[in-house]
Enzyme design. Structure first.
Site, PDB file in Angstrom:
ATOM      1  N   PRO A 145      36.537 -83.264  43.531  1.00  0.00           N
ATOM      2  CA  PRO A 145      35.752 -83.325  42.268  1.00  0.00           C
ATOM      3  C   PRO A 145      36.370 -84.357  41.316  1.00  0.00           C
ATOM      4  O   PRO A 145      37.480 -84.476  41.232  1.00  0.00           O
ATOM      5  CB  PRO A 145      36.154 -81.925  41.933  1.00  0.00           C
ATOM      6  CG  PRO A 145      37.200 -81.106  42.407  1.00  0.00           C
ATOM      7  CD  PRO A 145      37.227 -82.036  43.925  1.00  0.00           C
ATOM      8  N   ASN A 146      35.561 -84.733  40.711  1.00  0.00           N
ATOM      9  CA  ASN A 146      35.470 -85.944  39.675  1.00  0.00           C
ATOM     10  C   ASN A 146      35.980 -87.360  40.095  1.00  0.00           C
ATOM     11  O   ASN A 146      36.114 -88.305  39.484  1.00  0.00           O
ATOM     12  CB  ASN A 146      36.642 -85.364  38.713  1.00  0.00           C
ATOM     13  CG  ASN A 146      36.133 -84.193  37.869  1.00  0.00           C
ATOM     14  OD1 ASN A 146      35.110 -84.316  37.214  1.00  0.00           O
ATOM     15  ND2 ASN A 146      36.839 -83.418  37.973  1.00  0.00           N
ATOM     16  N   ARG A 186      37.115 -93.960  34.254  1.00  0.00           N
ATOM     17  CA  ARG A 186      37.724 -93.019  33.141  1.00  0.00           C
ATOM     18  C   ARG A 186      39.232 -92.985  33.783  1.00  0.00           C
ATOM     19  O   ARG A 186      39.564 -93.089  35.003  1.00  0.00           O
ATOM     20  CB  ARG A 186      37.127 -91.529  33.088  1.00  0.00           C
ATOM     21  CG  ARG A 186      35.835 -91.423  32.861  1.00  0.00           C
ATOM     22  CD  ARG A 186      35.638 -91.224  31.369  1.00  0.00           C
ATOM     23  NE  ARG A 186      34.246 -90.743  31.127  1.00  0.00           N
ATOM     24  CZ  ARG A 186      32.963 -91.523  31.296  1.00  0.00           C
ATOM     25  NH1 ARG A 186      33.181 -92.671  31.698  1.00  0.00           N
ATOM     26  NH2 ARG A 186      32.084 -90.698  30.963  1.00  0.00           N
ATOM     27  N   TYR A 194      44.359 -93.494  37.455  1.00  0.00           N
ATOM     28  CA  TYR A 194      43.715 -93.623  38.893  1.00  0.00           C
ATOM     29  C   TYR A 194      43.306 -94.814  39.082  1.00  0.00           C
ATOM     30  O   TYR A 194      42.984 -94.999  40.204  1.00  0.00           O
ATOM     31  CB  TYR A 194      42.640 -92.567  38.796  1.00  0.00           C
ATOM     32  CG  TYR A 194      43.020 -90.978  38.496  1.00  0.00           C
ATOM     33  CD1 TYR A 194      43.744 -90.284  39.442  1.00  0.00           C
ATOM     34  CD2 TYR A 194      42.521 -90.470  37.272  1.00  0.00           C
ATOM     35  CE1 TYR A 194      44.332 -89.159  39.223  1.00  0.00           C
ATOM     36  CE2 TYR A 194      43.057 -89.139  37.193  1.00  0.00           C
ATOM     37  CZ  TYR A 194      43.823 -88.388  38.238  1.00  0.00           C
ATOM     38  OH  TYR A 194      44.271 -87.056  37.809  1.00  0.00           O
ATOM     39  N   ASN A 230      41.381 -86.069  50.195  1.00  0.00           N
ATOM     40  CA  ASN A 230      41.742 -85.830  48.598  1.00  0.00           C
ATOM     41  C   ASN A 230      41.079 -84.734  48.261  1.00  0.00           C
ATOM     42  O   ASN A 230      40.062 -84.949  47.506  1.00  0.00           O
ATOM     43  CB  ASN A 230      41.616 -87.197  48.106  1.00  0.00           C
ATOM     44  CG  ASN A 230      42.126 -87.006  46.613  1.00  0.00           C
ATOM     45  OD1 ASN A 230      42.641 -86.010  46.096  1.00  0.00           O
ATOM     46  ND2 ASN A 230      42.480 -88.232  45.872  1.00  0.00           N
ATOM     47  N   ALA A 235      41.479 -81.927  42.318  1.00  0.00           N
ATOM     48  CA  ALA A 235      41.734 -80.550  41.818  1.00  0.00           C
ATOM     49  C   ALA A 235      41.919 -79.237  42.746  1.00  0.00           C
ATOM     50  O   ALA A 235      42.932 -78.428  42.601  1.00  0.00           O
ATOM     51  CB  ALA A 235      41.166 -80.259  40.358  1.00  0.00           C
ATOM     52  N   HIS A 276      45.124 -77.971  44.242  1.00  0.00           N
ATOM     53  CA  HIS A 276      46.062 -76.905  43.930  1.00  0.00           C
ATOM     54  C   HIS A 276      45.579 -75.708  43.772  1.00  0.00           C
ATOM     55  O   HIS A 276      46.367 -74.658  43.597  1.00  0.00           O
ATOM     56  CB  HIS A 276      46.388 -77.557  42.333  1.00  0.00           C
ATOM     57  CG  HIS A 276      46.661 -78.894  42.319  1.00  0.00           C
ATOM     58  ND1 HIS A 276      47.621 -79.641  43.082  1.00  0.00           N
ATOM     59  CD2 HIS A 276      46.203 -80.049  41.625  1.00  0.00           C
ATOM     60  CE1 HIS A 276      47.606 -80.979  42.874  1.00  0.00           C
ATOM     61  NE2 HIS A 276      46.539 -81.046  42.053  1.00  0.00           N
ATOM     62  N   ASP A 321      41.394 -72.831  54.611  1.00  0.00           N
ATOM     63  CA  ASP A 321      40.788 -71.833  55.737  1.00  0.00           C
ATOM     64  C   ASP A 321      40.027 -73.023  56.481  1.00  0.00           C
ATOM     65  O   ASP A 321      39.816 -72.621  57.736  1.00  0.00           O
ATOM     66  CB  ASP A 321      40.425 -70.683  55.157  1.00  0.00           C
ATOM     67  CG  ASP A 321      41.440 -69.679  54.595  1.00  0.00           C
ATOM     68  OD1 ASP A 321      42.591 -69.957  54.768  1.00  0.00           O
ATOM     69  OD2 ASP A 321      40.931 -68.734  53.872  1.00  0.00           O
ATOM     70  N   GLU A 349      46.393 -85.579  54.207  1.00  0.00           N
ATOM     71  CA  GLU A 349      46.031 -85.436  52.695  1.00  0.00           C
ATOM     72  C   GLU A 349      46.547 -86.664  51.958  1.00  0.00           C
ATOM     73  O   GLU A 349      47.642 -87.185  52.051  1.00  0.00           O
ATOM     74  CB  GLU A 349      46.931 -84.281  52.287  1.00  0.00           C
ATOM     75  CG  GLU A 349      46.931 -83.764  50.900  1.00  0.00           C
ATOM     76  CD  GLU A 349      47.669 -82.700  50.618  1.00  0.00           C
ATOM     77  OE1 GLU A 349      48.437 -82.226  51.232  1.00  0.00           O
ATOM     78  OE2 GLU A 349      47.844 -82.493  49.201  1.00  0.00           O
ATOM     79  N   HIS A 394      46.452 -88.291  47.906  1.00  0.00           N
ATOM     80  CA  HIS A 394      46.308 -88.590  46.549  1.00  0.00           C
ATOM     81  C   HIS A 394      46.708 -89.997  46.172  1.00  0.00           C
ATOM     82  O   HIS A 394      47.517 -90.709  46.292  1.00  0.00           O
ATOM     83  CB  HIS A 394      47.464 -87.522  45.926  1.00  0.00           C
ATOM     84  CG  HIS A 394      47.378 -86.180  46.311  1.00  0.00           C
ATOM     85  ND1 HIS A 394      46.152 -85.155  46.051  1.00  0.00           N
ATOM     86  CD2 HIS A 394      47.751 -85.361  47.336  1.00  0.00           C
ATOM     87  CE1 HIS A 394      45.837 -84.014  46.673  1.00  0.00           C
ATOM     88  NE2 HIS A 394      47.066 -84.152  47.388  1.00  0.00           N
ATOM     89  N   LEU A 395      45.898 -90.307  45.000  1.00  0.00           N
ATOM     90  CA  LEU A 395      46.141 -91.732  44.265  1.00  0.00           C
ATOM     91  C   LEU A 395      47.394 -91.723  43.591  1.00  0.00           C
ATOM     92  O   LEU A 395      48.069 -92.662  43.814  1.00  0.00           O
ATOM     93  CB  LEU A 395      44.933 -91.933  43.371  1.00  0.00           C
ATOM     94  CG  LEU A 395      43.682 -91.804  43.945  1.00  0.00           C
ATOM     95  CD1 LEU A 395      42.521 -91.528  43.155  1.00  0.00           C
ATOM     96  CD2 LEU A 395      43.279 -93.257  44.310  1.00  0.00           C
ATOM     97  N   SER A 396      47.588 -90.437  42.785  1.00  0.00           N
ATOM     98  CA  SER A 396      48.876 -90.507  42.042  1.00  0.00           C
ATOM     99  C   SER A 396      49.989 -89.831  42.813  1.00  0.00           C
ATOM    100  O   SER A 396      49.635 -89.031  43.658  1.00  0.00           O
ATOM    101  CB  SER A 396      48.423 -89.901  40.866  1.00  0.00           C
ATOM    102  OG  SER A 396      48.366 -88.589  40.833  1.00  0.00           O
ATOM    103  N   ARG A 431      53.961 -85.727  37.832  1.00  0.00           N
ATOM    104  CA  ARG A 431      53.238 -85.249  36.908  1.00  0.00           C
ATOM    105  C   ARG A 431      53.186 -83.798  36.595  1.00  0.00           C
ATOM    106  O   ARG A 431      54.354 -83.214  37.041  1.00  0.00           O
ATOM    107  CB  ARG A 431      51.579 -85.441  37.562  1.00  0.00           C
ATOM    108  CG  ARG A 431      51.517 -86.766  37.704  1.00  0.00           C
ATOM    109  CD  ARG A 431      50.095 -87.285  38.162  1.00  0.00           C
ATOM    110  NE  ARG A 431      48.775 -87.034  36.977  1.00  0.00           N
ATOM    111  CZ  ARG A 431      47.598 -86.722  37.475  1.00  0.00           C
ATOM    112  NH1 ARG A 431      47.180 -86.976  38.608  1.00  0.00           N
ATOM    113  NH2 ARG A 431      46.882 -86.611  36.223  1.00  0.00           N
ATOM    114  N   ARG A 463      50.561 -79.543  39.500  1.00  0.00           N
ATOM    115  CA  ARG A 463      50.094 -80.619  40.596  1.00  0.00           C
ATOM    116  C   ARG A 463      50.948 -80.564  41.712  1.00  0.00           C
ATOM    117  O   ARG A 463      50.805 -81.213  42.729  1.00  0.00           O
ATOM    118  CB  ARG A 463      49.987 -81.798  39.969  1.00  0.00           C
ATOM    119  CG  ARG A 463      49.016 -81.978  39.022  1.00  0.00           C
ATOM    120  CD  ARG A 463      48.426 -83.377  38.466  1.00  0.00           C
ATOM    121  NE  ARG A 463      47.932 -83.187  37.109  1.00  0.00           N
ATOM    122  CZ  ARG A 463      46.454 -82.991  36.979  1.00  0.00           C
ATOM    123  NH1 ARG A 463      45.648 -83.079  38.149  1.00  0.00           N
ATOM    124  NH2 ARG A 463      45.913 -83.136  35.722  1.00  0.00           N
TER     125      ARG A 463
END
Ligand code: CA2
Length: 176
Positions: free
Chosen positions: A34-35, A42, A47, A98, A101, A104, A111, A122, A124-126, A131, A135
């Site tokens: 998501p996002n 943004r 990011y 990725n 959100a 977490h 599952d 897996e 993640h950008l950050s 953080r 997270r």
């Protein structure tokens, strides 16, 4: 071999294809949570400025160089991500994800990955450990092959190279 695996899809696309059993290009499914559709538009200080479409194009280009068919999928919906993972069962050889959100919170995505027996990287950008504490926990960390974080968009390309190595290892183990 159907051309669908070379296309980027939003929620709902099937992406039926190839698992490389016949010696042709094999399938890597890349899922963005998501996002991430807002990437580059943004919060560039966190990011980066690269847009999701740029990442997907770079993944497909690298996929061509590595001999891998790459399909990308983004959804803001947990259920759609679970559905897409289920459709990849027996079709994709490696999942790169990725979960954003949902990393977490989502037992459902964990599952689905377990149920579909998909070797998973897996991304993640950050660097989530630099953080907020919420997270630091990932529901999928314990079931993935490995995790790449903190390298921005480049992390997806590193993950695709890791996927290539996993596929080579699978082939070697199968005596192909
Ligand atoms: O660092 C990552 O890749 C994250 O998975 C990104 C998630 C965040 O919830 C995770 O803790 C770490 C957030 C993705 C939201 O993406 C945006 C992109 C542009 C603007 C706003 C949000």
């Amino acid at each position: 071999m159907p051309p669908e695996m070379a296309t980027t899809s939003k929620a709902g696309a099937d992406g039926a294809a190839a698992n490389g059993g016949s010696g042709g290009p094999v399938a890597v499914l890349v899922i963005h949570g998501p996002n991430l559709n807002l990437l580059g538009q943004r919060e560039p200080e966190i990011y980066g400025r690269t847009r999701l479409g740029d990442i997907d194009r770079a993944l497909k280009q690298l996929g061509r160089e590595l001999g891998l068919k790459v399909e990308t999928f983004q959804s803001n919906s947990e259920g759609a991500i679970v559905d897409r993972i289920q459709r990849a069962r027996g079709r994709a050889r490696v999942l790169v994800i990725n979960p954003a959100a949902y990393t977490h919170t989502s037992v459902a995505i964990r599952d689905a990955i377990t149920a579909c027996d998909l070797p998973t990287v897996e991304v993640h950008l950050s660097n989530v450990y630099a953080r907020e504490a919420f997270r630091h926990h990932s529901t999928i960390a314990g079931i993935v092959v490995g995790r790449i974080m903190g390298f921005g968009a480049e992390g997806y390309l590193l993950a695709l190279r890791a996927a290539k190595r996993l596929i080579e290892t699978q082939r070697a183990a199968a005596g192909a």
